[in-house]
Scaffold this active site. Structure first.
Site, PDB file in Angstrom:
ATOM      1  N   GLU A   9       7.506  14.880 -31.755  1.00  0.00           N
ATOM      2  CA  GLU A   9       8.592  15.825 -32.028  1.00  0.00           C
ATOM      3  C   GLU A   9       9.901  15.051 -32.215  1.00  0.00           C
ATOM      4  OE1 GLU A   9       9.107  18.267 -28.565  1.00  0.00           O
ATOM      5  OE2 GLU A   9      11.085  18.976 -29.201  1.00  0.00           O
ATOM      6  N   PHE A  10      10.663  15.437 -33.226  1.00  0.00           N
ATOM      7  CA  PHE A  10      11.983  14.834 -33.401  1.00  0.00           C
ATOM      8  C   PHE A  10      12.981  15.621 -32.559  1.00  0.00           C
ATOM      9  CE2 PHE A  10      16.163  14.305 -35.152  1.00  0.00           C
ATOM     10  CZ  PHE A  10      16.209  12.941 -35.388  1.00  0.00           C
ATOM     11  N   ILE A  11      13.779  14.906 -31.805  1.00  0.00           N
ATOM     12  CA  ILE A  11      14.791  15.576 -30.977  1.00  0.00           C
ATOM     13  C   ILE A  11      16.177  15.282 -31.533  1.00  0.00           C
ATOM     14  CG2 ILE A  11      15.860  15.621 -28.682  1.00  0.00           C
ATOM     15  CD1 ILE A  11      13.091  15.279 -27.507  1.00  0.00           C
ATOM     16  N   ASP A  70      10.040   4.138 -16.114  1.00  0.00           N
ATOM     17  CA  ASP A  70      10.985   3.144 -16.667  1.00  0.00           C
ATOM     18  C   ASP A  70      12.311   3.854 -16.931  1.00  0.00           C
ATOM     19  OD1 ASP A  70      12.000   0.773 -17.624  1.00  0.00           O
ATOM     20  OD2 ASP A  70      11.007   0.890 -19.568  1.00  0.00           O
TER      21      ASP A  70
HETATM   22  N1  ATP Z   1      11.615  11.963 -30.197  1.00  0.00           N
HETATM   23  C1  ATP Z   1      12.706  11.396 -30.674  1.00  0.00           C
HETATM   24  N2  ATP Z   1      13.481  12.058 -31.567  1.00  0.00           N
HETATM   25  C2  ATP Z   1      14.586  11.477 -32.088  1.00  0.00           C
HETATM   26  N3  ATP Z   1      15.001  10.239 -31.791  1.00  0.00           N
HETATM   27  C3  ATP Z   1      14.272   9.545 -30.898  1.00  0.00           C
HETATM   28  C4  ATP Z   1      13.104  10.079 -30.295  1.00  0.00           C
HETATM   29  N4  ATP Z   1      12.597   9.157 -29.441  1.00  0.00           N
HETATM   30  C5  ATP Z   1      13.403   8.099 -29.500  1.00  0.00           C
HETATM   31  N5  ATP Z   1      14.419   8.324 -30.363  1.00  0.00           N
HETATM   32  C6  ATP Z   1      15.490   7.397 -30.759  1.00  0.00           C
HETATM   33  O1  ATP Z   1      14.886   6.232 -31.259  1.00  0.00           O
HETATM   34  C7  ATP Z   1      15.320   5.093 -30.529  1.00  0.00           C
HETATM   35  C8  ATP Z   1      14.142   4.151 -30.404  1.00  0.00           C
HETATM   36  O2  ATP Z   1      13.130   4.766 -29.649  1.00  0.00           O
HETATM   37  P1  ATP Z   1      12.470   3.997 -28.424  1.00  0.00           P
HETATM   38  O3  ATP Z   1      13.506   3.613 -27.440  1.00  0.00           O
HETATM   39  O4  ATP Z   1      11.354   4.850 -27.952  1.00  0.00           O
HETATM   40  O5  ATP Z   1      11.969   2.702 -29.204  1.00  0.00           O
HETATM   41  P2  ATP Z   1      11.097   1.482 -28.750  1.00  0.00           P
HETATM   42  O6  ATP Z   1      11.318   0.398 -29.745  1.00  0.00           O
HETATM   43  O7  ATP Z   1       9.692   1.930 -28.549  1.00  0.00           O
HETATM   44  O8  ATP Z   1      11.665   1.180 -27.345  1.00  0.00           O
HETATM   45  P3  ATP Z   1      12.411   0.012 -26.609  1.00  0.00           P
HETATM   46  O9  ATP Z   1      12.670  -1.095 -27.529  1.00  0.00           O
HETATM   47  O10 ATP Z   1      13.666   0.678 -26.116  1.00  0.00           O
HETATM   48  O11 ATP Z   1      11.505  -0.303 -25.459  1.00  0.00           O
HETATM   49  C9  ATP Z   1      15.818   5.640 -29.205  1.00  0.00           C
HETATM   50  O12 ATP Z   1      16.841   4.862 -28.670  1.00  0.00           O
HETATM   51  C10 ATP Z   1      16.333   6.983 -29.603  1.00  0.00           C
HETATM   52  O13 ATP Z   1      17.642   6.853 -30.075  1.00  0.00           O
END
Ligand code: ATP
Length: 378
Positions: free
Chosen positions: A177-179, A282
């Protein structure tokens, strides 16, 4: 900011050729008028506020590391895994099970470091998609199972995971889901209450652990079901990190002293009953946000069932205030001896940071161990 910006540019070069890509700005709030990079932001914040030390040159806590990742997880449950492989499984899922008939745009989302993230806009709404070009689906499967477990508690807002699969060129993806994030970080007391509601609702009769191993940063996190919390925390949390420190740095001192603490930490839990609660695992500021209605949202978990107090192990990077804790304890009352266990739960994450980023974190971990050995006369 340099390291994170380099990663952002890297994303453009690797977009799927199947669909025209539009670059848009990050939807996350901007801090201090600087382009948002949650990792570098917290590097500065944490170093100034907690360590007073010189920042490491890497993009802390991106957790991009030389450590081996989980090569496989125990796949007892694979509800999110796609079976058939197509040229573009992300597009295929969105246009079938995602109920969209057309994708109107794809735009990169900044903020993460380990994975590449994109927003897919469609006539059936938006989807958030993370891809990793080198790691198989086990990492995202762990994330999806964690998100789903939290989602099912119907407490705090987490993105609903839809699909995990392999990419035809190698690597993997997760669709969720996009938030739409709001401008504020949300109300701390609401965050405290909702987190406590998740801990209260997220129960299991399997013991302490999780159905799959996952990662904390990029360090493997072992979640073998264990009936006893002290054994689980001693072996799969502290013990695992201590062994890693010995193996990769040859640090016998921290290993031996840490193991003495593991063997003698029992009295810290005297007089309490510990029930397994679903933990995000975390919970630091980079994984906490608020949606456009101001409701707190938690992301990017390393879920397992554990002692609820272990959730505060990353509190040195989370900025929880008094209102957060009072609201939390109204729902999940503070147990006797809470304060004397606080550092024990920080220790796991300090050890993990030592293993991920090097010696800057050794002294924090070592002084916690030394203090406990003195208090426990071990
Ligand atoms: N469901 C979502 N909907 C919209 N934006 C999101 C969503 N989940 C994450 N994001 C955005 O995307 C960015 C990257 O997601 P996330 O932190 O999960 O990436 P990651 O590379 O897996 O993690 P990290 O490097 O922090 O361990 C988040 O900082 C947030 O801004």
């Amino acid at each position: 900011m340099e390291d994170c910006h380099r990663k952002e540019r890297g994303r453009d070069a690797n977009e799927s050729p199947a669909i025209k890509t539009t670059r848009v700005t990050d939807h996350r709030p901007q801090f201090s008028g600087l382009p948002f990079c949650k990792n570098r932001f917290f590097l500065n914040l944490i170093m100034v506020a907690h360590l007073g030390a010189i920042a490491p040159s890497s993009c802390f806590p991106c957790r991009l590391t030389r450590l081996p990742r989980l090569s496989s997880t125990k796949h007892k449950h694979r509800p999110f895994i796609m079976n058939a492989m197509s040229d573009d499984p992300i597009r295929e899922w969105i246009l079938s099970e995602g109920n969209a008939t057309k994708i109107t745009g794809i735009s990169p989302v900044g903020g993460g470091c380990i994975n590449r993230a994109n927003r897919y806009d469609t006539d059936a709404g938006s989807f958030f998609v993370k891809t990793n070009r080198s790691i198989g689906p086990s990492m995202f499967e762990g994330e999806a199972l964690g998100l789903n477990a939290m989602y099912k508690t119907n407490s705090i807002h987490v993105p609903k995971p839809f699909k995990v699969g392999s990419l035809p060129t190698g690597g993997s993806y997760i669709i969720m889901e996009f938030i739409e994030f709001g401008a504020s970080r949300g109300d701390q007391s609401v965050l405290g209450r909702k987190l406590a509601e998740m801990h209260r609702a997220g129960k299991t009769d399997k013991g302490f652990g999780f159905d799959v191993d996952n990662t904390i940063g990029s360090t493997p996190q072992i979640n073998t079901w264990t009936s006893d919390w002290i054994k689980f925390y001693g072996e799969h949390r502290l013990g695992f990190q201590l062994k890693l420190a010995q193996d990769q740095y040859g640090d016998r001192t921290i290993y031996e002293k840490g193991q003495r603490l593991v063997r003698s930490m029992g009295p810290l839990f005297d007089g309490i009953v510990i029930e397994p609660c679903l933990l995000h695992g975390d919970l630091w500021s980079g994984n906490i946000s608020a949606d456009k209605n101001g409701e707190p949202v938690i992301l990017d978990p390393a879920c397992y069932y554990g002692h609820n107090e272990a959730e505060f192990g990353m509190s040195w990077c989370a900025g929880f205030g008094g209102s957060f804790y009072s609201a939390y304890f109204e729902v999940m009352p503070k147990q006797p001896g809470f304060e004397k266990r606080t550092d024990l739960y920080l220790l796991y994450h300090y050890l993990n940071h030592y293993n991920l980023f090097g010696s800057g974190y050794r002294s924090s971990a070592m002084s916690i161990i030394d203090d406990y050995l003195r208090i426990l006369k071990a």
